[in-house]
Design a protein around this motif. Sequence first.
Motif, PDB file in Angstrom:
ATOM      1  N   UNK A 648      70.193  26.383  29.013  1.00  0.00           N
ATOM      2  CA  UNK A 648      69.691  25.337  29.504  1.00  0.00           C
ATOM      3  C   UNK A 648      68.786  25.942  29.699  1.00  0.00           C
ATOM      4  N   UNK A 649      67.139  26.495  29.067  1.00  0.00           N
ATOM      5  CA  UNK A 649      66.417  26.689  28.907  1.00  0.00           C
ATOM      6  C   UNK A 649      65.245  25.481  29.291  1.00  0.00           C
ATOM      7  N   UNK A 650      65.493  24.307  29.044  1.00  0.00           N
ATOM      8  CA  UNK A 650      64.696  23.547  28.656  1.00  0.00           C
ATOM      9  C   UNK A 650      65.051  22.263  29.764  1.00  0.00           C
ATOM     10  N   UNK A 651      65.831  22.899  30.629  1.00  0.00           N
ATOM     11  CA  UNK A 651      66.098  21.988  31.898  1.00  0.00           C
ATOM     12  C   UNK A 651      65.436  22.509  32.954  1.00  0.00           C
ATOM     13  N   UNK A 843      68.810  25.611  21.104  1.00  0.00           N
ATOM     14  CA  UNK A 843      70.254  25.126  21.688  1.00  0.00           C
ATOM     15  C   UNK A 843      70.394  23.667  21.270  1.00  0.00           C
ATOM     16  N   UNK A 844      69.464  22.951  20.023  1.00  0.00           N
ATOM     17  CA  UNK A 844      70.071  21.690  20.769  1.00  0.00           C
ATOM     18  C   UNK A 844      70.195  21.332  18.971  1.00  0.00           C
ATOM     19  N   UNK A 845      71.344  20.135  19.494  1.00  0.00           N
ATOM     20  CA  UNK A 845      71.560  19.819  18.193  1.00  0.00           C
ATOM     21  C   UNK A 845      69.872  18.967  16.888  1.00  0.00           C
ATOM     22  N   UNK A 846      69.315  19.125  17.296  1.00  0.00           N
ATOM     23  CA  UNK A 846      67.678  18.483  16.187  1.00  0.00           C
ATOM     24  C   UNK A 846      67.668  20.020  15.649  1.00  0.00           C
ATOM     25  N   UNK A 847      67.960  21.118  16.552  1.00  0.00           N
ATOM     26  CA  UNK A 847      67.377  21.880  15.984  1.00  0.00           C
ATOM     27  C   UNK A 847      68.535  22.496  15.109  1.00  0.00           C
ATOM     28  N   UNK A 848      69.383  22.300  15.193  1.00  0.00           N
ATOM     29  CA  UNK A 848      70.539  22.734  14.161  1.00  0.00           C
ATOM     30  C   UNK A 848      70.192  22.118  13.454  1.00  0.00           C
ATOM     31  N   UNK A 873      75.772  29.330  16.129  1.00  0.00           N
ATOM     32  CA  UNK A 873      74.889  29.893  17.912  1.00  0.00           C
ATOM     33  C   UNK A 873      74.435  28.740  18.453  1.00  0.00           C
ATOM     34  N   UNK A 874      73.146  28.643  17.401  1.00  0.00           N
ATOM     35  CA  UNK A 874      72.695  27.278  18.084  1.00  0.00           C
ATOM     36  C   UNK A 874      73.726  25.721  17.987  1.00  0.00           C
ATOM     37  N   UNK A 875      74.987  25.139  17.362  1.00  0.00           N
ATOM     38  CA  UNK A 875      75.685  24.182  17.154  1.00  0.00           C
ATOM     39  C   UNK A 875      76.127  24.593  18.933  1.00  0.00           C
ATOM     40  N   UNK A 876      76.808  25.567  18.856  1.00  0.00           N
ATOM     41  CA  UNK A 876      77.524  25.806  19.731  1.00  0.00           C
ATOM     42  C   UNK A 876      76.892  25.627  21.048  1.00  0.00           C
ATOM     43  N   UNK A 877      75.842  25.940  21.409  1.00  0.00           N
ATOM     44  CA  UNK A 877      75.141  25.929  22.587  1.00  0.00           C
ATOM     45  C   UNK A 877      74.495  24.154  22.610  1.00  0.00           C
ATOM     46  N   UNK A 878      74.435  23.728  21.933  1.00  0.00           N
ATOM     47  CA  UNK A 878      74.019  22.200  21.955  1.00  0.00           C
ATOM     48  C   UNK A 878      75.608  21.724  22.160  1.00  0.00           C
TER      49      UNK A 878
END
Length: 897
Positions: A648-651, A843-848, A873-878
């Motif tokens: 949640x680093x961007x929240x 961590x976001x779907x956009x990043x993925x 990892x990116x996908x699961x965090x998203x």
Amino acid sequence: MAESTSPQNYRLPVDVIPKHYDLTVWTDLVQKKFEGVVHITVDVKKQTSKITLNVLDLELGDVSIHGVFSGTQAERKAVEMQFDRTAQRAIFTFPKSLDAGTDARLTVEFSAELSRKMSGYYLSMGGKDGKTSYSLTQFQPTAARKAFPCWDEPALKATFAITMASHVDSGVNISNMPSISEQVYTPGVASSWLAKKLDVTKNITDWKITRFETTPPVSTYLVAYANGPFAHLESHYTSPISGLTRPLRIYATEDNIAQGQYALDIMRGVMPLYEEVFDLEYPLPKLDILVSSDFDLGGMENWGLIIGKTQYFLLDSDSSSLQVKQYVASMVSHEIAHMWFGDITTMEWWDNLYLNEGFATLMGEKIVLDRLFPEWQLDARFLGSKFYSALALDAKLSSHPIEVECPDANKIIQIFDDLSYAKGASVLRMLAAYVGESQFLKGVSIYLKKHKYKNTITKDLWEGIQAATDQDIPKLMDNWVKEMGYPVVSVAERGDGILVRQDRFLETGPVDHKNNQTIWTIPLNLLTVSADGSHSIRSDLVLDDREMVVPLDSSQPFKLNAGTTGFYVVQYSAELLEKLGQQVVSPNLPFSTQDRVGLVRDAFSLVKAGYTSIGTVLDLVDALSKASEHLVPWDACATGLSYISATWWEHPKIIDQLNAFRRSLFIPFVKRLGIDPSPQESLHEEQLRVRSVEQAADAGDAWVVGELKARFAHFVKTGEESKIPSALRNITYRIGVQEGGREEWTFVKRLTQEPRDPAQGLAAMAAIGHSRDLQLAAETFRYALKDVRDQDALYYIRSLQANVTARRFLADSVMERFDELEKRYAGTFTFNGWLEAAFGALTSEEDYTRISDFFKDKNTATYELPLRQTLDTIHSRGQWLRRSTEELAGWLERRKA
């Protein structure tokens, strides 16, 4: 993403195989080049006029063979040489066919530059000024072919007699075996090739020749040699089996050899323990460690000559923390374990890498080292350092089985990961717990003795352990090594006991039918407590079907996976988890440290995957805060909370409230234990103090941050580090850079260049990327790419990754310069780490989508596995963000109220 394509025939033909190598290597450190000749005695299995072997990046000279042609001994020169760079092979064609069933002697001359690529036979620069030259080898997995023509496959073992020629003033020549002679060159005393080479040299007496004893049969990737101005420390141990005394040495450059004493002491301590545990004597006459300033791995288990990085084998024993000492001890013990697992007995092919690495991890870092340092509680430490990192990687769809097909060199280097090492070790630990450690080790001894100097597959190991235990080991273990993934065992209370069920666990949540086909044989290891307080563990209870009912009185305390030895997670209902959380911290109930760790870490694994609510696991942590001061559950809680923060680093609002929660958990420990160590504190209190200070600083506690900042300022002003406890060096440097400006950044940069000891250098590298000034972040990135050793660049990149201010800048910068980085690091172990470091914290779907699109048109054959794992990892965090943000915000708001 481009798929890796495999050659139809990726293994060398075996119509001609090696028996013995006479290898002569001439090294010129001034001109930065080497030349050599290899005479290979081969067994001609089938009549042929062609010989195929591995060659890469070598210039070949004359090629000839002396053998039997149509019943007559003769020498023939090759009439044709073909090279296949993709398969990394040379094919030599001779004018007539060699007779089957005979021996022949192949002679090949070769030469190459001594590059700085940390692969093959290469050049390193060290010493106090960083300009001292020396050469060394790194052959694992497929780089011996860069140093001399050879059959570079683990199953094609042969004996080696190595001769080294070098400048008289270039220092020491060392290899796998002891030297049997060393003399300044005079005409007429060398082989014909060396005579031809040296007799035309201007100053003949400037060269010396070192000859080494012949090795036992050994795989090419374990051959090693080095030349340079090395100093050494020496000790010895006495074999408990034969009573023979063997010398032990550690080599390094003169400026840092004194920091090798601790590693040498570990060598002396563990060598007799390994002989006792395996009931098998170390077969070589000596064991050395060479410590290098440039090395692509942490350590490499060359038989008789271990080679490794300065950071992992050297320390200042007066100022290093317990954590640093534990790491060095683990590294040394791990590599020594390979002297048996990998060197005496070697996997047949790289698909069984875990037979080397899983065993060395389990034996070296837990079973044997625990006998030397029982106070370290290494079984509990193993859970945090190995077990749960393996579970995390194996929970991805991009995982791979422990035993995985490796069709080419591109794939081989990608499987040196937590599945081959940590999962391999974890499932072997599970097996040892199930059959009993003493019986397990007896079976291992049977396996090693039966296959001494040979190559093995999984079946051979199972046969050894089965012989010692009289149990059906393949039935228990095959799915754990041949299938990817692991199960979640769910527990439902019933009137007549509990219903347990297994399904595959994935970090993306409950699985569909297609991904839920495997049925594992699961040791349930059920701990139960009766009304009178007595307890028992049913270690014979096995779940080998989809589900089963276990009769028990569920009103009394119980826990599945006692000792957290089984490689799976356990899912309890929210009510049962809350009750169990209170029970495991009770001093009156028989739950082990490992049980406490397992309960907490399983809960975090399940909430990340959406099997349970985030409030459930935070309630568990909150309950623990009122009931326990035991280190290990707190270590597990800290790890889980840090992962939530990293997701949640961007929240910012959530992070602020989460940090307030973290401070409420850990500040009481800091206030009670203090920041400075006490002479009276126990090992447990020391570790709890350090972990609590780190967590409080991470969570932004003003007092702790201010205290660490002031201590770092004193260090910057005076150059005196006495106010910084060695165990808090990392967090103090990091806070100093984070809260400071250019002056602090420049000071830490200087520490990376001229550290007092390797641990200080590592702490500085881990801190330098934490500035909140993006201009300094950019300078850190440029510095990492331009001015630091290739082996160290990744530390700087990971430092930037850990800094939320620099995280997106880092990902963008790596994409901008990816082609340059790929060219520089392609084919190294280091490059796989770059992918996770650059993108793994997003961590976001956009990043993925953005990262996936970036690689869509690239040839990813050499890094396909780590890339897919990073994207997963990116996908699961998203998905977790989308699923749980509202619930997490609500829980934090309610707690705040």
